[in-house]
Design a protein around this motif. Structure first.
Motif, short mmCIF file in Angstrom:
data_model
loop_
_atom_site.label_atom_id
_atom_site.label_comp_id
_atom_site.label_asym_id
_atom_site.label_seq_id
_atom_site.Cartn_x
_atom_site.Cartn_y
_atom_site.Cartn_z
N GLY A 218 0.96 -1.11 0.07
CA GLY A 218 0.17 0.02 -0.10
C GLY A 218 0.89 1.20 -0.21
N GLU A 219 2.26 1.19 0.29
CA GLU A 219 3.06 2.40 0.44
C GLU A 219 4.20 2.11 -0.57
OE1 GLU A 219 4.57 3.39 4.08
OE2 GLU A 219 2.52 3.72 5.06
N ASP A 220 4.85 0.93 -0.67
CA ASP A 220 5.88 0.56 -1.62
C ASP A 220 5.60 0.15 -2.80
OD1 ASP A 220 8.08 1.52 0.18
OD2 ASP A 220 7.75 -0.29 1.10
N PHE A 221 4.18 -0.22 -3.07
CA PHE A 221 3.43 -0.90 -4.21
C PHE A 221 2.01 -0.73 -3.92
CE2 PHE A 221 3.93 -4.58 -1.52
CZ PHE A 221 2.73 -5.37 -1.93
N HIS A 222 1.06 -0.65 -4.99
CA HIS A 222 -0.45 -0.50 -4.66
C HIS A 222 -1.18 -1.54 -5.63
CE1 HIS A 222 0.28 3.43 -2.71
NE2 HIS A 222 1.17 3.65 -3.62
N PRO A 223 -1.49 -2.59 -4.81
CA PRO A 223 -2.09 -3.87 -5.63
C PRO A 223 -3.71 -3.61 -5.44
CG PRO A 223 -1.73 -4.20 -3.09
CD PRO A 223 -1.09 -2.85 -3.38
N GLN A 224 -4.36 -4.28 -5.91
CA GLN A 224 -5.72 -4.52 -5.81
C GLN A 224 -6.11 -5.64 -4.79
OE1 GLN A 224 -7.82 -6.38 -9.11
NE2 GLN A 224 -9.61 -6.92 -8.08
N TRP A 225 -6.73 -5.29 -3.70
CA TRP A 225 -7.14 -5.88 -2.58
C TRP A 225 -8.33 -6.57 -2.72
CZ3 TRP A 225 -3.25 -5.76 0.91
CH2 TRP A 225 -2.49 -4.55 0.79
N ALA A 226 -8.31 -7.98 -2.36
CA ALA A 226 -9.22 -9.06 -2.47
C ALA A 226 -9.06 -10.17 -1.50
CB ALA A 226 -9.45 -9.62 -4.09
N ASP A 227 -10.06 -10.74 -1.11
CA ASP A 227 -9.97 -12.11 -0.43
C ASP A 227 -9.51 -13.31 -1.51
OD1 ASP A 227 -10.04 -14.27 1.42
OD2 ASP A 227 -12.10 -14.28 1.37
N ILE A 228 -8.26 -13.66 -1.43
CA ILE A 228 -7.85 -14.82 -2.36
C ILE A 228 -7.24 -15.92 -1.53
CG2 ILE A 228 -7.67 -13.21 -4.26
CD1 ILE A 228 -4.54 -13.22 -3.73
N ARG A 229 -7.50 -16.06 -0.44
CA ARG A 229 -6.74 -16.98 0.68
C ARG A 229 -7.76 -18.20 0.93
NH1 ARG A 229 -6.80 -17.27 6.08
NH2 ARG A 229 -8.01 -15.34 6.94
N GLN A 230 -7.29 -19.20 1.16
CA GLN A 230 -7.99 -20.39 1.61
C GLN A 230 -7.93 -20.10 3.33
OE1 GLN A 230 -6.67 -24.19 1.08
NE2 GLN A 230 -7.59 -24.49 -1.15
N VAL A 231 -9.13 -20.56 3.89
CA VAL A 231 -9.35 -20.53 5.42
C VAL A 231 -8.31 -21.37 6.12
CG1 VAL A 231 -10.45 -20.93 7.28
CG2 VAL A 231 -11.61 -19.67 5.35
N ALA A 232 -7.58 -21.15 7.23
CA ALA A 232 -6.50 -21.99 7.48
C ALA A 232 -6.78 -22.27 9.18
CB ALA A 232 -4.92 -21.32 7.42
N GLU A 233 -6.32 -23.40 9.61
CA GLU A 233 -6.44 -23.77 11.03
C GLU A 233 -6.14 -22.59 11.83
OE1 GLU A 233 -7.95 -26.31 12.33
OE2 GLU A 233 -8.08 -27.85 11.11
N GLY A 234 -6.72 -22.40 12.81
CA GLY A 234 -6.70 -21.38 13.86
C GLY A 234 -7.12 -19.90 13.32
N ASP A 235 -7.82 -19.97 12.19
CA ASP A 235 -8.53 -18.62 12.02
C ASP A 235 -9.78 -18.60 12.86
OD1 ASP A 235 -6.77 -18.21 10.18
OD2 ASP A 235 -8.01 -18.39 8.14
N LEU A 236 -10.56 -17.25 12.78
CA LEU A 236 -11.41 -17.06 13.50
C LEU A 236 -12.72 -16.69 12.59
CD1 LEU A 236 -9.91 -14.76 16.29
CD2 LEU A 236 -10.45 -17.40 16.24
N GLU A 237 -14.02 -16.93 12.96
CA GLU A 237 -15.11 -16.43 12.32
C GLU A 237 -15.25 -14.84 12.24
OE1 GLU A 237 -19.34 -15.75 11.08
OE2 GLU A 237 -18.46 -15.31 13.24
N ILE A 238 -15.52 -14.31 11.17
CA ILE A 238 -15.42 -12.90 10.96
C ILE A 238 -16.14 -12.08 11.94
CG2 ILE A 238 -15.77 -10.99 9.33
CD1 ILE A 238 -14.87 -12.75 6.91
N GLU A 239 -17.44 -12.23 12.10
CA GLU A 239 -18.18 -11.34 12.78
C GLU A 239 -17.90 -11.72 14.46
OE1 GLU A 239 -22.15 -11.40 11.61
OE2 GLU A 239 -21.79 -10.83 9.70
N SER A 240 -18.01 -13.08 14.82
CA SER A 240 -17.89 -13.41 16.36
C SER A 240 -16.60 -13.31 16.93
CB SER A 240 -18.80 -14.57 16.44
OG SER A 240 -18.16 -15.68 15.91
N GLY A 241 -15.76 -13.77 15.89
CA GLY A 241 -14.28 -14.09 16.35
C GLY A 241 -14.20 -15.48 17.16
N ALA A 242 -15.21 -16.24 16.80
CA ALA A 242 -15.10 -17.71 17.39
C ALA A 242 -14.37 -18.54 16.48
CB ALA A 242 -16.62 -18.19 17.44
#
Length: 412
Positions: A218-242
């Motif tokens: 975002g400073e040294d380069f300016h990409p297009q931002w998007a969700d392009i990753r797979q969910v991984a073990e240890g991730d949390l639910e977006i709204e609740s954080g569960a």
């Protein structure tokens, strides 16, 4: 499979919901422990789809579930809040700095060399979609979802990783030394949302055996931002954080809102109630009949064979005389068999001239829920009823054996 054709989207919504509820009833009646998840429509296309999945280590697909909130989605579709980086980003407005990383190509090798975790790096993956090359950037410990990437770029054909010679020609370096700065020929850069707000990270320098530190997206380069990753073990639910869990599963059904994709391509037209020509909107609904049985076996089995729910077992009850040549045993077995049939039970009479152990093993193997054993207790006017699931036998009077099984069946 089945298909629906409606005059308006509201009709498709109703047909889709009816199929969804019908599939749930079918799987409930089959005794399956299943999960309905949001799914990616894939090559079928359309605006919405659901998969019906059964957890199994023999499965071919993964889903993401949250036990606290009920969130469930196919791994291709799932979204999450990533686990935090294992080390904080260096502070300060630092300039990118090239450093030598001889022979270090992988994220793990660079992490070991620098003493910083994989979460402090940017992973650079070069993808090709519809003949165009893209640079995809992810946190070092994350995995690219080619399905999400295809959706972001609107790919009409299946994306693929770039070949080594394509990468070398475009970047002047090999995979393992790539990054977003100093690309010889400009290209579209897509960065995963997990990199937003990160600072002073490590990435390839587009020169073999060299990397850059202190690179800030975002400073040294300016990409297009998007969700392009797979969910991984240890991730949390977006709204609740569960916490989220990734589960291996077998797909037993899949339903789609196809929209107008196929009706338009086929030139399909019908007249509506006003006599006007319209294009029908379509839905598609598939259920895996063979997969239902396979999933049930995976869920319900033991060392001796299948332990099937009564609704899909080959028979509800087997009448097993221990000695078919004994007239009294044979007569009692035939009487119980006849009464079972009169009560509407799906019953098997094992009239083979085999040892009792062979008969018991065969009944266990094919998963018949109950076995009525006619043997030595007949002298006291009793038989044994054995539950395949619990393996616990109980005695019952000969005259009540069939009704006892029918009563047990009615309680399920």
């Amino acid at each position: 499979d089945s298909y629906s054709f409606d005059l308006a989207p509201e009709g498709l919504d109703a047909a889709y919901q009816k199929h969804y509820e019908a599939y749930c009833r079918i799987f409930d009646r089959c005794g399956l422990k299943y999960i309905a998840v949001e799914a990616h429509s894939g090559s079928m296309g359309g605006s919405q789809s659901h998969e019906f999945m059964v957890a199994s280590e023999a499965g071919e697909d993964y889903i993401v579930v949250c036990g606290q909130t009920g969130y469930a989605a196919n791994l291709e579709k799932a979204v999450s809040r990533p686990a935090p980086p294992l080390a904080p980003d260096p502070e300060g407005d630092l300039e990118p700095e090239k450093f030598h990383t001889p022979g270090r190509k992988t994220i793990a090798e660079v992490a070991e060399f620098t003493g910083l975790p994989e979460t402090s790096q940017m992973k650079s993956l070069v993808m090709v979609a519809d003949g165009e090359m893209y640079l995809c950037l992810l946190r070092g410990d994350h995995t690219l979802s080619e399905t999400k990437f295809a959706g972001v770029v609107g790919a009409k054909t299946e994306p693929r990783p770039a070949h080594p010679d394509e990468i070398r020609e475009r970047f002047g370096a090999d995979a393992g030394s790539l990054g977003p700065l100093g690309i010889q020929r400009p290209m579209r850069i897509i960065a995963d949302l997990a990199l937003q707000g990160r600072r002073n990270m490590i990435c390839g320098a587009n020169e073999n055996d060299y990397h850059l530190r202190h690179v800030t997206p975002g400073e040294d380069f300016h990409p297009q931002w998007a969700d392009i990753r797979q969910v991984a073990e240890g991730d949390l639910e977006i709204e609740s954080g569960a916490p989220l869990e990734i589960v291996k599963t077998v797909e037993i059904g899949h339903i789609f809102k196809l929209g107008y994709k196929y009706s338009e391509s086929m030139g399909l037209r019908v007249l509506d109630e006003h006599g006007r020509e319209v294009t029908p909107i379509m839905g598609s609904y598939g259920i895996g009949v063979g997969r239902i049985l396979s999933a049930a076996i995976e869920l319900y089995h033991d060392a001796d064979g299948m332990v099937l729910p009564p609704s899909i077992a080959p028979f509800t009850v087997v009448v097993t005389p221990v000695n078919w040549k004994d007239p009294a045993i044979r007569q009692a077995a035939e009487s119980i068999y006849a009464e079972c049939k009169s009560l509407g039970l799906d019953v098997l009479l094992d009239d083979r001239d085999e040892r009792p152990g062979v008969k018991f093993k065969d009944a266990d193997l094919i998963g018949i829920p109950w076995r009525i054993t006619v043997g030595k207790k007949l002298a006291a006017g009793a038989v044994e009823i054995t539950d395949r699931r619990t393996r616990q036998p109980v005695e019952a009077p000969v005259a009540e054996a069939a009704r006892s099984v029918a009563a047990r069946l009615s309680q399920i």
